[in-house]
Design a protein around this motif. Structure first.
Motif, PDB file in Angstrom:
ATOM      1  N   SER A 104       0.821  -1.210   0.000  1.00 16.29           N
ATOM      2  CA  SER A 104       0.000   0.000   0.000  1.00 16.29           C
ATOM      3  C   SER A 104       0.859   1.265   0.000  1.00 16.29           C
ATOM      4  O   SER A 104       0.383   2.346  -0.348  1.00 16.29           O
ATOM      5  N   GLU A 105       2.139   1.147   0.387  1.00 12.92           N
ATOM      6  CA  GLU A 105       3.040   2.301   0.387  1.00 12.92           C
ATOM      7  C   GLU A 105       3.556   2.624  -1.008  1.00 12.92           C
ATOM      8  O   GLU A 105       4.116   3.701  -1.237  1.00 12.92           O
ATOM      9  N   PHE A 106       3.393   1.680  -1.928  1.00 17.84           N
ATOM     10  CA  PHE A 106       4.085   1.771  -3.214  1.00 17.84           C
ATOM     11  C   PHE A 106       3.704   3.024  -4.004  1.00 17.84           C
ATOM     12  O   PHE A 106       4.572   3.742  -4.509  1.00 17.84           O
ATOM     13  N   LYS A 107       2.420   3.310  -4.095  1.00 18.39           N
ATOM     14  CA  LYS A 107       1.996   4.433  -4.938  1.00 18.39           C
ATOM     15  C   LYS A 107       2.564   5.754  -4.436  1.00 18.39           C
ATOM     16  O   LYS A 107       3.090   6.553  -5.222  1.00 18.39           O
ATOM     17  N   ASN A 108       2.471   5.997  -3.136  1.00 22.44           N
ATOM     18  CA  ASN A 108       2.976   7.257  -2.602  1.00 22.44           C
ATOM     19  C   ASN A 108       4.482   7.393  -2.788  1.00 22.44           C
ATOM     20  O   ASN A 108       4.983   8.494  -3.070  1.00 22.44           O
ATOM     21  N   LYS A 109       5.201   6.284  -2.628  1.00 18.82           N
ATOM     22  CA  LYS A 109       6.647   6.331  -2.858  1.00 18.82           C
ATOM     23  C   LYS A 109       6.942   6.633  -4.326  1.00 18.82           C
ATOM     24  O   LYS A 109       7.841   7.421  -4.646  1.00 18.82           O
ATOM     25  N   SER A 149     -12.008  18.098   6.822  1.00 19.92           N
ATOM     26  CA  SER A 149     -10.954  17.873   5.822  1.00 19.92           C
ATOM     27  C   SER A 149     -10.823  16.375   5.605  1.00 19.92           C
ATOM     28  O   SER A 149     -10.653  15.615   6.568  1.00 19.92           O
ATOM     29  N   ILE A 150     -10.942  15.949   4.347  1.00 16.43           N
ATOM     30  CA  ILE A 150     -10.787  14.528   3.993  1.00 16.43           C
ATOM     31  C   ILE A 150      -9.534  14.387   3.143  1.00 16.43           C
ATOM     32  O   ILE A 150      -9.426  15.001   2.079  1.00 16.43           O
ATOM     33  N   GLN A 151      -8.578  13.584   3.631  1.00 15.45           N
ATOM     34  CA  GLN A 151      -7.313  13.408   2.923  1.00 15.45           C
ATOM     35  C   GLN A 151      -7.001  11.920   2.797  1.00 15.45           C
ATOM     36  O   GLN A 151      -7.735  11.073   3.274  1.00 15.45           O
ATOM     37  N   GLY A 152      -5.884  11.618   2.131  1.00 14.97           N
ATOM     38  CA  GLY A 152      -5.474  10.236   1.924  1.00 14.97           C
ATOM     39  C   GLY A 152      -5.843   9.784   0.539  1.00 14.97           C
ATOM     40  O   GLY A 152      -5.835  10.558  -0.420  1.00 14.97           O
ATOM     41  N   ASP A 153      -6.145   8.500   0.394  1.00  9.71           N
ATOM     42  CA  ASP A 153      -6.661   8.004  -0.874  1.00  9.71           C
ATOM     43  C   ASP A 153      -7.971   7.293  -0.618  1.00  9.71           C
ATOM     44  O   ASP A 153      -8.351   7.039   0.524  1.00  9.71           O
ATOM     45  N   THR A 154      -8.642   6.946  -1.705  1.00 12.16           N
ATOM     46  CA  THR A 154     -10.003   6.424  -1.574  1.00 12.16           C
ATOM     47  C   THR A 154     -10.053   5.176  -0.702  1.00 12.16           C
ATOM     48  O   THR A 154     -11.002   4.959   0.036  1.00 12.16           O
ATOM     49  N   GLY A 155      -9.024   4.354  -0.781  1.00  8.32           N
ATOM     50  CA  GLY A 155      -9.028   3.120  -0.007  1.00  8.32           C
ATOM     51  C   GLY A 155      -8.674   3.311   1.451  1.00  8.32           C
ATOM     52  O   GLY A 155      -8.951   2.454   2.280  1.00  8.32           O
ATOM     53  N   LYS A 156      -8.052   4.452   1.779  1.00 12.85           N
ATOM     54  CA  LYS A 156      -7.613   4.679   3.155  1.00 12.85           C
ATOM     55  C   LYS A 156      -7.698   6.172   3.447  1.00 12.85           C
ATOM     56  O   LYS A 156      -6.746   6.915   3.272  1.00 12.85           O
ATOM     57  N   LEU A 157      -8.866   6.579   3.898  1.00 19.56           N
ATOM     58  CA  LEU A 157      -9.125   7.998   4.113  1.00 19.56           C
ATOM     59  C   LEU A 157      -8.792   8.412   5.548  1.00 19.56           C
ATOM     60  O   LEU A 157      -8.825   7.602   6.472  1.00 19.56           O
ATOM     61  N   LYS A 158      -8.476   9.698   5.686  1.00 16.86           N
ATOM     62  CA  LYS A 158      -8.279  10.301   7.001  1.00 16.86           C
ATOM     63  C   LYS A 158      -9.150  11.544   7.078  1.00 16.86           C
ATOM     64  O   LYS A 158      -9.309  12.262   6.089  1.00 16.86           O
ATOM     65  N   SER A 159      -9.721  11.778   8.244  1.00 18.85           N
ATOM     66  CA  SER A 159     -10.594  12.948   8.398  1.00 18.85           C
ATOM     67  C   SER A 159     -10.132  13.796   9.570  1.00 18.85           C
ATOM     68  O   SER A 159      -9.532  13.291  10.521  1.00 18.85           O
ATOM     69  N   LYS A 160     -10.417  15.078   9.454  1.00 21.07           N
ATOM     70  CA  LYS A 160     -10.168  15.993  10.565  1.00 21.07           C
ATOM     71  C   LYS A 160     -11.348  16.955  10.640  1.00 21.07           C
ATOM     72  O   LYS A 160     -11.712  17.587   9.644  1.00 21.07           O
ATOM     73  N   ILE A 161     -11.961  17.045  11.820  1.00 13.92           N
ATOM     74  CA  ILE A 161     -13.125  17.925  12.015  1.00 13.92           C
ATOM     75  C   ILE A 161     -12.780  18.918  13.116  1.00 13.92           C
ATOM     76  O   ILE A 161     -12.318  18.537  14.206  1.00 13.92           O
ATOM     77  N   ASP A 217      -9.385  29.451   9.671  1.00 11.51           N
ATOM     78  CA  ASP A 217      -8.979  28.157  10.215  1.00 11.51           C
ATOM     79  C   ASP A 217      -9.000  27.092   9.129  1.00 11.51           C
ATOM     80  O   ASP A 217      -9.651  26.067   9.243  1.00 11.51           O
ATOM     81  N   LYS A 218      -8.292  27.339   8.053  1.00 12.88           N
ATOM     82  CA  LYS A 218      -8.350  26.423   6.900  1.00 12.88           C
ATOM     83  C   LYS A 218      -7.683  25.092   7.230  1.00 12.88           C
ATOM     84  O   LYS A 218      -6.755  25.013   8.019  1.00 12.88           O
ATOM     85  N   MET A 219      -8.179  24.056   6.576  1.00 11.90           N
ATOM     86  CA  MET A 219      -7.595  22.723   6.699  1.00 11.90           C
ATOM     87  C   MET A 219      -6.579  22.562   5.579  1.00 11.90           C
ATOM     88  O   MET A 219      -6.930  22.219   4.457  1.00 11.90           O
ATOM     89  N   SER A 220      -5.312  22.842   5.868  1.00 14.21           N
ATOM     90  CA  SER A 220      -4.295  22.866   4.814  1.00 14.21           C
ATOM     91  C   SER A 220      -4.092  21.473   4.229  1.00 14.21           C
ATOM     92  O   SER A 220      -3.876  20.503   4.941  1.00 14.21           O
ATOM     93  N   THR A 221      -4.177  21.392   2.911  1.00 16.51           N
ATOM     94  CA  THR A 221      -3.954  20.103   2.247  1.00 16.51           C
ATOM     95  C   THR A 221      -2.484  19.709   2.253  1.00 16.51           C
ATOM     96  O   THR A 221      -2.138  18.589   1.907  1.00 16.51           O
ATOM     97  N   GLU A 222      -1.632  20.632   2.705  1.00 17.43           N
ATOM     98  CA  GLU A 222      -0.216  20.311   2.763  1.00 17.43           C
ATOM     99  C   GLU A 222       0.071  19.217   3.786  1.00 17.43           C
ATOM    100  O   GLU A 222       1.100  18.569   3.742  1.00 17.43           O
ATOM    101  N   LYS A 223      -0.864  18.984   4.695  1.00 14.91           N
ATOM    102  CA  LYS A 223      -0.643  18.024   5.767  1.00 14.91           C
ATOM    103  C   LYS A 223      -0.282  16.642   5.233  1.00 14.91           C
ATOM    104  O   LYS A 223       0.453  15.898   5.839  1.00 14.91           O
ATOM    105  N   ASN A 224      -0.865  16.274   4.090  1.00 13.79           N
ATOM    106  CA  ASN A 224      -0.656  14.918   3.595  1.00 13.79           C
ATOM    107  C   ASN A 224      -0.095  14.893   2.185  1.00 13.79           C
ATOM    108  O   ASN A 224      -0.235  13.918   1.479  1.00 13.79           O
ATOM    109  N   THR A 225       0.518  15.967   1.758  1.00 15.65           N
ATOM    110  CA  THR A 225       1.138  15.960   0.443  1.00 15.65           C
ATOM    111  C   THR A 225       2.629  15.729   0.586  1.00 15.65           C
ATOM    112  O   THR A 225       3.199  15.842   1.650  1.00 15.65           O
TER     113      THR A 225
END
Length: 994
Positions: free
Chosen positions: A351-356, A449-461, A535-543
């Motif tokens: 699962s790490e392969f794509k991001n690498k 804020s919804i980040q990650g990929d479709t198969g493994k999402l992360k949320s922050k409220i 109070d923006k949810m910066s997308t930089e968190k997971n890029t």
């Protein structure tokens, strides 16, 4: 749901089609599926360079029948319209252990020679060409799913254990059928490595140089066996010869071992495919010269946690650079025309392969090359281009369905078809919901804020600067969110179920902890509005923001050169020149260096092309030569057997050992890297020039004299090892080892010279060279009785010992040494560090010298080596040596002992320009080497060293800042682990038992 049902029916028909056709049909009426499947209106990547827009892919019996824009679709075809979707060939990983269990580690007890019960196979059980991955293969559905989800459709799996690992098996990740369908090729490749078998209790080979020697001997034995010269059967050699035409894949795991493996292959006419280590960029020119294809891991390391400044001081520049530079490796390989495939090897999970991979692409690796490295290249390397790696007619129907560019972060992988069998990764109804939203519940406003990929999402409220606990999942079209209520003290939760509308809003229902429900609407925040939210949810968190790459140096570590030193024409003016020749010490003398040689010595020398160096008040000497060193190597002792004459330090030179640079700073230009003293007959030496920044091969002297290390005393009889089991266990046993081996070598040499067929034995070849006076012995020695013994053994077999090293009781037998013609390479004033050294005296060098023995002062120690100038000075105090005689102990005399005095060791016209400019009297404790020059190129310069220290400090600060930024973006970091290179001595035992 209708669409999904149709897919299921097609799948059932496919399963029926692929059953083994010769099996009995006694359990009911059997039907055969003759239908086709057509996928239309898709962007089809037949190959990375052949792309069909709005094309059709026609499939039958698990294979591609046709593709194009005008494909004729038969009547009995199920058609699926994938308008707007993309189809790619599934990926291939040709270095895998999928479905093959790794053997368990053997008990710690060990055997010294070989397993006597291993009859009918090769004598060393780290060599297992007879192993077949297919015989131990069990399809693992769970791991197959992980690989399918990462885009892989085929793997080449093997037993990842041992030096020769046997054959691998090419497997389709077909979860639906059995091995009769999914095994594409039973024996697909031979696999090798430089790692021992975990399951073996055999000590030999315990070192890298031993493993290299064993592989060489294996190939010689296989050739001998193939000629029918063996009187016994060997199933290992038969398997090796039977499979010699298969693809050969070598697990190197680093740039250094890759070059070592390629040299083995070149010697025996084999072009390995090499598993690299991701550090090939550091020596790209040498990697290219191998002409090898590579398999490249992309397990790029995480940034280090550098917030603790105290711990950061122990972080090496090379590790910091590696984090920064590794993602550029694929780009650099591609730019240099090196053929390579990619692998998931060393990743914790597929699962790490794509991001690498995206990280590599962001670092400049082209998407086209990435797709080639995952499809057509691995297929071609395995000779399977007609079956896998493309969507050409006749190939297996192994393909991916996506909603766009396969290498885009936001692209969704919907399906991975393998051999015509569908594997749903994400339903096609799934929409891209990544991004930032705003919603209201119970008069409160929230940001999601919804980040990650479709198969493994992360949320922050968040709401009013408060972050709430939340969990998110996404299945088909439905989004499920569980969040804590604002009043977290009650530990109550809100459950949200929603789906994405066309306007990208999330619409659904929210259920409170008391069971009440309300409608839910989360509106997506567009980029323009987003900039205005406090109070923006910066997308930089997971890029993965890629920092600017720092420059590569040679070697790629602290004190490496941006460009390698070049030969210069240099003219030293008005120096005090220590010639180490009969001319003695010359005052106010000029020395001209040209074309890497000493061209002129005298007064008022001029050369218009020369760079003038004012040496007034300074001293110019020949470079120091250390006859006995253990720096600059990855391996010192091969202790698995009482003789390891077959191993060579030249195979394991570590050109990146920082002690090389430190030696240069101490005026050392040449060293003999010796095998250790673990066994009576050790390994072959390497005589090298310390050409810091050059490749390991460029360190070695051209036409280097041949040497080998022998040893006497406590170490070889294992008196300091509580579990010693290897013969010999006594000093008289040591003598018997020599007599036995030289007797065998004499018989071997006789047979070899007879012209009759013989089995080439690398160990006996080296010992024969000694008998034929083609190789010289340097012997580790202390006690006079053993020194006498070895000289007598040598005389019995009509050769001489070249050098006794250590030789701390040499003063007792100096007359006999002079008569035998053996030199002495000793310490200046070491004694009493173990029992057999109790009689050592600091007058030893002087006494041997006055008895007519050629004497050198050596180090056997990385610290001592860089101050040999001072060690030589001690002989003036202890024994009354003259300054010139003392200086010859570390220049001309060791050159004589190494048989290189025609090239180095003194300042003489015609010799190599290996010289040192000192700030003061060269044996003074205040003297500094200002310039250390080898063959006219300056490898150490005191002024340059000062500048480099400032550059290193600045670069470290820059990299620390980059890592701090990475951590602030929410990227993973790893703790700092201090790496210390162990300083090696004669008795150092390699701890690498894998």
């Amino acid at each position: 749901m209708m669409k999904k049902n149709v897919w299921f029916i097609v799948l059932l028909f496919s399963i029926a089609t692929n059953a083994q056709e010769y099996f009995p049909k006694n359990d009911g009426v059997k039907t055969t599926n003759t239908n086709y499947t057509a996928i239309t209106n898709a962007k089809i990547f037949v190959t990375p360079t052949q792309i069909i827009e709005k094309g059709t892919l026609l499939i039958k019996d698990g294979k591609i029948i046709d593709s194009g824009t005008e494909v004729t679709i038969p009547k009995n075809t199920t058609v699926f319209n994938l308008d707007g979707k993309s189809i790619y060939p599934s990926f291939i990983d040709i270095f895998s252990d999928f479905g093959v269990e790794k053997p368990k580690r053997a008990p710690s007890s060990s055997q010294s020679q070989y397993d006597a019960s291993r009859t009918g196979y090769y004598w060393n059980d780290h060599i297992m060409p007879e192993n077949e991955a297919f015989s131990k293969f069990n399809f693992d559905s769970q791991k197959a799913k992980e690989l399918l989800n990462a885009g892989f459709g085929v793997v080449n799996t093997h037993i990842q254990d041992g030096i020769h690992r046997g054959t691998g098996t090419l497997v389709a990740l077909n979860n639906k059928d059995g091995n009769e369908i999914r095994i594409i090729k039973q024996n697909s490749a031979q696999y090798l490595s430089l790692s021992r078998s975990l399951a073996s209790r055999q000590v030999y080979p315990g070192s890298i140089m031993g493993r290299i020697a064993l592989l060489k001997q294996l190939y010689l034995d296989a050739d001998w066996y193939a000629k029918g010269l063996s009187k016994t059967k060997d199933l290992s050699l038969e398997a090796l010869n039977r499979n010699k035409d298969l693809v050969q894949i070598f697990d190197a795991g680093s740039k250094t071992n890759a070059l070592r493996a390629d040299k083995i292959g070149d010697q025996f006419g084999i072009q390995y495919i090499i598993l690299g280590g991701g550090d090939e960029y550091e020596r790209i020119a040498e990697i290219k010269k191998t002409n090898a294809s590579f398999i490249i891991p992309i397990n790029f390391r995480d940034a280090y946690d550098v917030e603790n400044s105290f711990l950061t001081n122990s972080l090496s520049l090379s590790d910091m650079r590696a984090w920064n530079q590794e993602p550029s490796n694929p780009k650099i390989l591609a730019a240099n025309g090196i053929n390579f495939a990619l692998t998931t090897h060393e990743l914790k999970s597929p699962s790490e392969f794509k991001n690498k991979l995206i990280k590599a692409i962001e670092s400049g690796f082209s998407k086209e090359k990435a797709l080639e490295a995952l499809t057509v290249i691995p297929a071609k390397l395995l000779g399977q281009s007609s079956n896998i790696g493309s969507l050409n007619n006749g190939a297996f129907a192994n393909f991916l369905i996506t909603n766009g560019d396969i290498f885009d972060k936001k692209t969704i992988l919907y399906e991975n078809w393998v051999q015509g069998q569908q594997n749903i990764i994400t339903t096609m109804n799934t929409k891209d919901i990544l991004g930032d939203y705003e919603f209201s519940l119970s008069d409160a406003t929230f940001k999601l804020s919804i980040q990650g990929d479709t198969g493994k999402l992360k949320s922050k409220i968040t709401s009013d600067d408060k972050t709430l606990g939340s969990k998110i999942s996404y299945d088909d079209i439905w989004l499920q969110i569980t969040m804590t209520e604002l009043d977290t003290t009650s530990q109550s939760f809100i459950r949200i179920r929603a789906y994405a509308e066309k306007d990208k809003s999330l619409v659904g229902t929210a259920v409170f902890s008391n069971g009440s429900e309300t409608s839910f609407l989360a509106k997506k925040i567009n980029k323009e509005t987003k900039e205005d939210i406090d109070d923006k949810m910066s997308t930089e968190k997971n890029t993965t923001s890629i920092p600017e790459s720092v420059a590569i140096t040679y070697p790629n570590m602290a004190y490496g050169f941006k460009t390698l030193p070049k030969q210069e024409t240099l003219l030293f003016k008005n120096a005090t020149v220590w010639t180490s020749e009969k001319e003695g010490i010359l005052k106010n003398t000029d020395v001209l260096i040209k074309n890497g040689k000493i061209a002129k010595i005298g007064s008022n020398i001029s050369d218009a092309s020369a760079k003038i160096i004012d040496a007034t008040g300074k001293h110019l000497t020949a470079g120091i030569i250390d006859e006995h060193s253990h720096i600059g190597t990855d391996s010192v002792n091969e202790n698995g057997q009482n003789s390891s004459a077959e191993v060579s330090i030249e195979d394991v030179i570590d050109a990146e050992d920082i002690n090389v640079y430190r030696d240069l700073a101490g005026g050392v230009t040449t060293i003999q890297i010796l095998h250790g003293s673990a066994n009576p007959i050790g390994g072959q030496s390497a005589i090298v020039k310390l050409k810091w920044g050059e490749s390991a091969d460029n360190y070695i002297y051209d036409n280097s004299p041949k040497f080998i290390k022998f040893a006497l005393g406590e170490n070889v009889k294992q008196s300091r090892y509580s579990n010693g089991v290897r013969f010999p266990q006594s000093r008289m046993g040591v003598e018997q080892v020599y007599i036995d081996y030289f007797t065998r070598a004499k018989e071997y040499d006789k047979l070899k010279k007879s012209g009759k067929p013989y089995r080439k034995d690398l160990e006996m070849e080296v010992l024969s060279e000694i008998l034929n006076k083609e190789r010289f012995i340097t012997c580790h020695s202390y006690v006079q009785s053993e020194i006498n013994m070895l000289m007598k053994v040598a005389e019995k077999f009509n050769f001489k010992i070249n050098t006794f090293t250590h030789i701390l009781e040499g003063y007792k037998v100096a007359d006999k040494m002079a008569e035998h013609g053996v030199g002495g390479s000793t310490f200046s004033d070491w004694w009493a560090y173990k029992f057999e050294v109790n009689d050592a005296i600091p007058y030893n060098a002087s006494i041997m010298h006055h008895a007519g023995v050629t004497v050198a002062i050596n180090s056997d120690d990385a610290e001592t080596s860089r101050r040999l100038n001072q060690e030589a000075g001690k002989t003036i105090k202890y024994g009354g040596m003259s300054e010139e005689e003392a200086w010859q102990f570390i220049t001309l005399n060791p050159a004589k002992l190494l048989h290189i005095d025609n090239r180095v060791g003194s300042i003489k016209v015609g010799k190599d320009a290996d010289i040192v400019l000192w700030s003061d009297h060269p044996m003074s404790i205040y003297a500094k080497a200002e310039k250390t020059i080898i063959e006219g190129a300056t490898y150490f310069d005191l002024e340059r060293d000062t500048m480099m220290r400032e550059e290193i400090k600045k670069e470290k600060a820059e990299l620390i800042n980059q890592m701090l930024k990475a951590k602030n973006r929410g990227l993973k970091t790893q703790p700092i682990k201090k790496k210390v290179k162990e300083l090696m001595h004669c008795d150092h035992i390699d701890h690498d038992h894998n």
